[in-house]
Write an enzyme that holds these catalytic residues in place. Structure first.
Site, PDB file in Angstrom:
ATOM      1  N   ASP A   1      15.784  68.628  62.987  1.00  0.00           N
ATOM      2  CA  ASP A   1      14.681  68.915  63.909  1.00  0.00           C
ATOM      3  C   ASP A   1      14.387  67.693  64.786  1.00  0.00           C
ATOM      4  O   ASP A   1      14.819  66.563  64.486  1.00  0.00           O
ATOM      5  CB  ASP A   1      13.453  69.300  63.084  1.00  0.00           C
ATOM      6  CG  ASP A   1      12.509  70.222  63.827  1.00  0.00           C
ATOM      7  OD1 ASP A   1      12.645  70.365  65.055  1.00  0.00           O
ATOM      8  OD2 ASP A   1      11.609  70.785  63.175  1.00  0.00           O
TER       9      ASP A   1
ATOM     10  N   ASP B   1      10.807  78.486  68.725  1.00  0.00           N
ATOM     11  CA  ASP B   1       9.821  78.741  67.675  1.00  0.00           C
ATOM     12  C   ASP B   1       9.121  80.078  67.897  1.00  0.00           C
ATOM     13  O   ASP B   1       8.268  80.469  67.092  1.00  0.00           O
ATOM     14  CB  ASP B   1       8.764  77.623  67.653  1.00  0.00           C
ATOM     15  CG  ASP B   1       9.215  76.438  66.802  1.00  0.00           C
ATOM     16  OD1 ASP B   1      10.236  76.560  66.114  1.00  0.00           O
ATOM     17  OD2 ASP B   1       8.543  75.393  66.843  1.00  0.00           O
TER      18      ASP B   1
END
Ligand code: DGJ
Length: 763
Positions: A480, A550
């Protein structure tokens, strides 16, 4: 075997295959003049130039020549200050302060195959579908003693051309580079449009079409990532191009940092595309004898509209960008702990979730954020990559082994490039962050960016990650990266090299990724940056898949996938069933629609709490079974946008062996008395018959009774390929309440989705 690259005696160069031809020549003055980029040509060396030597009023003439001005001459790699007033491909200055760059042909060579780029990811040559050849043209600026090598590679069976540039300082004084674009493409005058992709967090990949303006349009990033704001992909289209029609030129970069792709319409209506490192705040000191290599740029050409352009990109990315090890590997289905528990994870909870994962039949349990020392929320601990002793007393290797013992794979989350001010790492090494002396460092999600240009930082991260991966029980890493860069400076570089930091960061990141993926070749890495904030071909060179957004609400995701599919094949994407109401936009949607919005992504899974799973356990288990049995279908096939406008979206996916065709149909807002819609499929065998397989309806609950005879006398519905392509397949009707027999209906209400599965009958 015909040559992909040919050269005439008078130095005209043709790069040509069955998809396109790209032609340029050396002018008597030594300038590389662009002649043609477009549809394939039987005799590409015979192509006529679009430009002429004429007297233009006001135009300056090149270095004393009478009828020759560079201002209306299409060029391969334009310099600066010698009669061309458009934005140059290269600029800087020598030790005398001289900022004119004048590049002349020196020599060329042709290589079979393709050299790699030093320290940078680049496309693979000579493998997959056919061989490649590389043309290297050497240009020289005699005054600066600067050697510039233009690399061009084409492949036998791809509609893509790769370009990069290598500079070498042959003088005994420093040369400073301020622009060093990877490619320049001068297209002849004409009516063009720009298609580019913009967005922000959870709203990535919005397509915009605008006419090419007079002046310059620039899609760029100075955020340290290739960014959601302006994606590092842009296409110049023949005006009015559609999915099926029109000449389309796409440009992207195998790069993940600050970039610029510009389109300039000059005074004579010609169009120049430049792509490379963003010249803003870039500056490279090229010492005597030293070289600088630009990132690789890629162009693709289609004469058959946007669908054709995407097909070239999809084939090429799969064959020549993503790691070979995973190219054909079906991806595991998974349960991710993020929306299940957010930061509230501990060993017992993870093992319970692993039982649930097993129960719903997924292949892998992924432990997302929250597992490392002191990480109870997003305010601390990034950088301290040791398991939290209270919540994971026996450590990650032990947990991984326990999860594996349940018959699951194990995956884990890292955000290696970041550090929280509240962490041991920052306390020990405050100078390891990107920062500028005298400036307060801005935070993003409470975190600072580590200075990956530093070898000591790279070594630390390698060791921390290796300490977890070396247990041998980790199958997957989610990598990430949750902020854009600010106060970009490095304590390890002198003042005169501070503007090199951003690019050196990328070189450091690529070096770390290279080390890790070489040391752990069987670990599946997934690229994530708050979703798609660094989704690009640079990262995909190391990581075979990426977390595209997301946004887990299916309706939000539809536009993101449609947009991203212009460049990316969906076998580099991951998607999971997230919660409803959705945590990003509050929308309530069915499990079925949430699954179908990501049905063609290679990696599919679930990120839901135990309670949410309980509420739909059977349906989720059935969907995961479908995901598992179709995992190999979702690798290597063709994804096509059939319709993406307005209230209805239809996507087609054809498996690589062409035996199975899926059509996903989404109806966003319900409305009464809808027109009869048909979807025209593409790329089928016109003479083959396809049987509509109602297995899908059986799995997730039929929208109509599948035993109803739809006029086939009880036989399965079958259709000829030509009928499906030219006449189309009737889409389900929208209706609430009473339904007529023999008609296929969408589920009632808004945000409805349906999947057709068509199987080709043996001939
Ligand atoms: C952002 C990612 O996009 C999410 O999927 C999740 O991993 C969080 N970070 C964790 O902090």
């Amino acid at each position: 075997m015909s040559e992909l690259i040919t050269v005439s005696d008078d130095l005209t160069f043709a790069l040509a295959n069955r998809h396109f031809a790209y032609v340029f020549r050396v002018s008597p003055e030594g300038i590389l003049e662009h002649l043609h980029y477009g549809g394939p040509l039987g005799e590409p060396l015979e192509v006529q130039a679009h430009h002429r030597r004429t007297i233009r009023h006001v135009a300056s003439t090149f270095q004393g020549g009478k009828h020759y001005s560079l201002s209306d001459t299409p060029q391969e790699y334009p310099g600066f200050g010698t009669s061309d007033y458009r934005f140059p491909a290269v600029h800087g200055r020598n030790a005398d302060g001289n900022t004119v760059f004048s590049l002349h042909y020196h020599s060329h060579k042709i290589l079979d195959d393709k050299p790699t780029l030093k320290g940078l990811p680049s496309s693979r040559g000579g493998q997959g579908k056919g061989r490649s050849q590389t043309l290297i043209i050497t240009l020289q600026d005699k005054l600066h003693q600067l050697r510039v090598r233009l690399h061009y590679t084409i492949w036998e069976d791809h509609g893509v051309i790769a370009r990069s540039v290598r500079f070498k300082n042959l003088s005994d004084k420093e040369i400073q580079l301020q622009h060093a674009f990877s490619t320049a493409l001068d297209l002849p005058s004409g009516d063009y449009e720009i298609q580019h992709f913009h967005g922000t967090w959870a709203r990535e990949f919005n397509a915009e079409r605008i006419p090419v303006p007079q002046g310059r349009f620039v899609a760029d990033s100075a955020r340290g990532t290739s960014s959601t704001a302006h994606h590092n992909y842009l296409a110049v289209l023949q005006k009015g191009a559609t999915e099926e029609f029109g000449r389309c030129y796409g440009t992207t970069l195998v790069y993940s940092g600050n970039f610029a792709i510009s389109v300039e319409r000059g005074e004579f209506e010609d169009v120049r595309v430049l792509a490379g490192i963003n010249p803003f705040n870039f500056h490279w000191r090229l010492k005597p004898g030293k070289s600088f290599t630009t990132p690789e740029a890629l162009h693709a050409y289609s004469g058959a509209g946007l669908r054709g352009l995407s097909a070239h990109w999809h084939d090429f990315i799969r064959e020549h960008i993503t790691p070979v090890r995973f190219k054909d590997a079906p991806r595991p289905t998974y349960l991710n702990t993020w929306e299940a528990a957010y930061f509230d994870v501990d060993e017992a909870k993870v093992l319970d979730l692993a039982d649930t994962a097993k129960d719903i039949g997924v292949d892998m349990l992924v432990l997302d954020d929250g597992w490392f020392e002191g990480r109870g929320d997003d305010t601390s601990s990034l950088g301290d990559w040791r398991a939290d002793r209270e919540r994971f007393p026996s450590g990650i290797p032990d947990l991984a082994a326990k999860v594996r013992a349940k018959g699951l794979k194990f995956g884990i989350w890292f955000e290696p490039e970041m550090v929280n001010p509240r962490s041991q790492l920052f306390t020990d090494h405050p100078d390891w962050i990107l920062h500028v002396p005298g400036r307060v460092s801005s935070l993003g999600r409470n975190q600072l960016t580590l200075d990956l240009s530093r070898p000591d930082v790279q070594d630390y991260l390698f060791e921390q990650i290796a300490a977890v991966l070396s247990c041998g029980d980790v199958d997957y890493v989610k990598w990430d990266m949750n902020r854009n860069m600010t106060e970009v400076g490095s304590a390890a570089l002198p003042a005169s090299r501070q503007r090199e930091t951003s690019h050196r960061y990328m070189l450091g990141l690529y070096s770390l990724l290279d080390r890790l993926t070489t040391a752990y070749p069987d670990v599946l890495f997934e690229n994530c940056a708050s979703g798609g904030n660094r989704f690009d071909l640079g990262m995909l060179s190391y990581m075979p898949q990426g977390w595209i957004s997301d946004m887990c609400d299916p309706i939000g995701r539809l536009a993101i996938i449609s947009g991203a599919s212009h460049l990316y094949p969906l076998d580099v994407t991951a998607a999971y069933i997230g919660p409803s109401p959705n945590h990003q936009n509050g929308r309530i949607s069915s499990v079925r629609t949430r699954f179908l919005a990501g049905v063609f992504c290679a990696a599919r899974g679930v990120s839901l709490s135990e309670a949410d799973i309980d509420a739909h356990r059977d349906e989720i288990a059935a969907l995961m079974d479908f995901a598992k049995t179709t995992a190999s279908d979702m690798i290597g096939g063709r994804f096509e946008r059939i319709s993406t406008g307005g209230n209805e979206i239809a996507w087609q996916y054809t498996t690589e062996d062409e035996q199975c065709v899926y059509l996903a149909y989404f109806h966003i807002l319900s409305a009464p008395n809808q027109p009869f819609r048909r979807a025209r499929l593409v790329g089928l065998d016109p003479d083959a018959r396809y049987t509509l397989d109602d297995r899908w309806d059986d799995i997730i609950g039929a929208t109509v009774d599948t035993t109803v005879d739809r006029g086939t006398g009880g036989e399965p519905e079958t259709y000829r390929g030509d009928a499906l392509m030219h006449s189309g397949l009737a889409m389900p009707q929208v209706a609430v309440g009473e339904k007529s027999p023999g008609v296929r209906y969408m589920p009632d209400g808004d945000f409805a989705a349906h999947l057709f599965v068509l199987r080709r009958q043996p001939s």
